[in-house]
Design a protein around this motif. Structure first.
Motif, PDB file in Angstrom:
ATOM      1  N   ALA A   1      34.785  -8.051   8.355  1.00  0.00           N
ATOM      2  CA  ALA A   1      33.777  -8.859   7.660  1.00  0.00           C
ATOM      3  C   ALA A   1      33.907  -8.768   6.143  1.00  0.00           C
ATOM      4  N   SER A   2      34.456  -7.654   5.664  1.00  0.00           N
ATOM      5  CA  SER A   2      34.555  -7.459   4.204  1.00  0.00           C
ATOM      6  C   SER A   2      35.729  -8.231   3.588  1.00  0.00           C
ATOM      7  N   VAL A   3      36.602  -8.772   4.425  1.00  0.00           N
ATOM      8  CA  VAL A   3      37.785  -9.501   3.928  1.00  0.00           C
ATOM      9  C   VAL A   3      37.488 -11.000   3.922  1.00  0.00           C
ATOM     10  N   GLU A   4      37.711 -11.658   2.775  1.00  0.00           N
ATOM     11  CA  GLU A   4      37.393 -13.077   2.652  1.00  0.00           C
ATOM     12  C   GLU A   4      38.619 -13.971   2.825  1.00  0.00           C
ATOM     13  N   ASN A   5      39.766 -13.540   2.344  1.00  0.00           N
ATOM     14  CA  ASN A   5      40.981 -14.344   2.456  1.00  0.00           C
ATOM     15  C   ASN A   5      41.374 -14.508   3.918  1.00  0.00           C
ATOM     16  N   LYS A   6      41.627 -15.793   4.340  1.00  0.00           N
ATOM     17  CA  LYS A   6      41.896 -16.063   5.754  1.00  0.00           C
ATOM     18  C   LYS A   6      43.123 -15.315   6.268  1.00  0.00           C
TER      19      LYS A   6
ATOM     20  N   GLU B   1      44.504 -12.600   5.092  1.00  0.00           N
ATOM     21  CA  GLU B   1      44.227 -11.160   5.128  1.00  0.00           C
ATOM     22  C   GLU B   1      43.277 -10.818   6.278  1.00  0.00           C
ATOM     23  N   LYS B   2      42.325 -11.722   6.551  1.00  0.00           N
ATOM     24  CA  LYS B   2      41.367 -11.467   7.627  1.00  0.00           C
ATOM     25  C   LYS B   2      42.078 -11.442   8.980  1.00  0.00           C
ATOM     26  N   GLU B   3      43.016 -12.391   9.171  1.00  0.00           N
ATOM     27  CA  GLU B   3      43.776 -12.411  10.419  1.00  0.00           C
ATOM     28  C   GLU B   3      44.580 -11.126  10.572  1.00  0.00           C
ATOM     29  N   GLN B   4      45.181 -10.679   9.479  1.00  0.00           N
ATOM     30  CA  GLN B   4      45.973  -9.445   9.524  1.00  0.00           C
ATOM     31  C   GLN B   4      45.076  -8.243   9.827  1.00  0.00           C
ATOM     32  N   THR B   5      43.852  -8.271   9.270  1.00  0.00           N
ATOM     33  CA  THR B   5      42.908  -7.180   9.523  1.00  0.00           C
ATOM     34  C   THR B   5      42.504  -7.148  10.991  1.00  0.00           C
TER      35      THR B   5
ATOM     36  N   LEU C   1      39.381 -13.131  17.047  1.00  0.00           N
ATOM     37  CA  LEU C   1      40.609 -13.521  16.355  1.00  0.00           C
ATOM     38  C   LEU C   1      41.040 -14.932  16.764  1.00  0.00           C
ATOM     39  N   ASP C   2      41.033 -15.229  18.041  1.00  0.00           N
ATOM     40  CA  ASP C   2      41.423 -16.562  18.539  1.00  0.00           C
ATOM     41  C   ASP C   2      40.506 -17.636  17.979  1.00  0.00           C
ATOM     42  N   SER C   3      39.190 -17.309  17.974  1.00  0.00           N
ATOM     43  CA  SER C   3      38.211 -18.269  17.460  1.00  0.00           C
ATOM     44  C   SER C   3      38.442 -18.505  15.955  1.00  0.00           C
ATOM     45  N   TYR C   4      38.731 -17.427  15.241  1.00  0.00           N
ATOM     46  CA  TYR C   4      38.944 -17.551  13.791  1.00  0.00           C
ATOM     47  C   TYR C   4      40.180 -18.381  13.491  1.00  0.00           C
ATOM     48  N   LYS C   5      41.227 -18.214  14.263  1.00  0.00           N
ATOM     49  CA  LYS C   5      42.460 -18.960  14.040  1.00  0.00           C
ATOM     50  C   LYS C   5      42.278 -20.452  14.290  1.00  0.00           C
TER      51      LYS C   5
END
Length: 244
Positions: free
Chosen positions: A185-190, A192-196, A238-242
């Motif tokens: 949740a603390s990561v904003e860049n898409k 970087e968020k996927e990598q997290t 993760l799937d939903s975010y992608k």
């Protein structure tokens, strides 16, 4: 005549108790088939002896004769409808048969008569995991931990250690999942968020392997189930975010 009957009854009591005690000793030695034979002999003399049905059911459960074990526990319940031990043991046999809904009902019924029993809460929590109710499972794992001290009076040392290990590990994993969520949740860049997300999944898989390597099967099962649920939720996120 009265004295003769009394003497016969006294002899009968001694006999069925001897069969029961010998059965208990045999069960402690892992000789469950022989133990069951002794319980049956005792029950032929005293067919309303609840403890004999409980112990016979426990031996049948060890032998994986779950339906026969349930018959014994049902008999004990018919003699004492408020016997929390019989209801708990019936729940265990039902869980082993994959009848999770019925098992949950049995555990919940047991808790009505002994609401502060740590082992029953732990058994209910493990079954709720299988029934895909992770939040309710965590609540009962916490109650198992909360009531552990007062349960020490009537639980054997191995059971106490088992509960402590299970609850500690499951709650550690819940904290791990919360921390992973906070990190994502603390990561904003898409990107970087996927990598997290991916890193979190790898960490959870690594933790799962540690659990499997460090605990015996009985203790592994609840912790692995908890990890699998957490991993599944992370994968869905993760799937939903992608897709967005």
């Amino acid at each position: 005549f009265i004295l003769v009957n009394k003497t016969k009854n006294q002899i009968k009591v001694v006999e069925y108790m001897e069969f029961f005690e010998e059965g208990r000793k045999l069960a402690d030695e892992g000789k469950h088939l022989e133990a069951i034979e002794h319980y049956d002999k005792g029950l032929s003399l005293k067919p309303d002896y609840v403890r004999a049905f409980l112990n016979k059911g426990a031996s049948l459960n060890v032998l994986r004769k779950y339906n026969e074990a349930i018959e014994c526990f049902d008999k004990a319940i018919s003699l004492d409808a408020e016997d929390a031990e019989a209801l708990n043991n019936k729940g265990n046999s039902l869980r082993c048969l994959g009848k999770h809904k019925e098992a949950i009902e049995a555990f919940e019924a047991a808790l009505k008569f002994n609401p502060n029993h740590s082992l029953i809460h732990c058994n209910l929590a493990r079954t709720l995991q299988c029934f895909d109710k992770p939040k309710e499972a965590i609540e009962n794992f916490k109650k198992a931990q909360e009531y552990l001290e007062e349960s020490r009076e009537y639980l054997l040392a191995p059971s106490i250690t088992n509960i402590e290990n299970i609850v500690k590990k499951v709650l550690e994993l819940e904290t791990l999942a919360e921390n992973c969520n906070k990190t994502v949740a603390s990561v904003e860049n898409k990107g970087e968020k996927e990598q997290t997300f991916e890193n979190s999944l790898k960490n959870l898989q690594s933790e799962k392997q540690k659990v499997i390597n460090s605990l015996d099967f009985e203790k592994v099962t609840p912790a692995v189930a908890e990890l699998d649920k957490i991993k599944e939720e992370f994968q869905k996120s993760l799937d939903s975010y992608k897709q967005n």
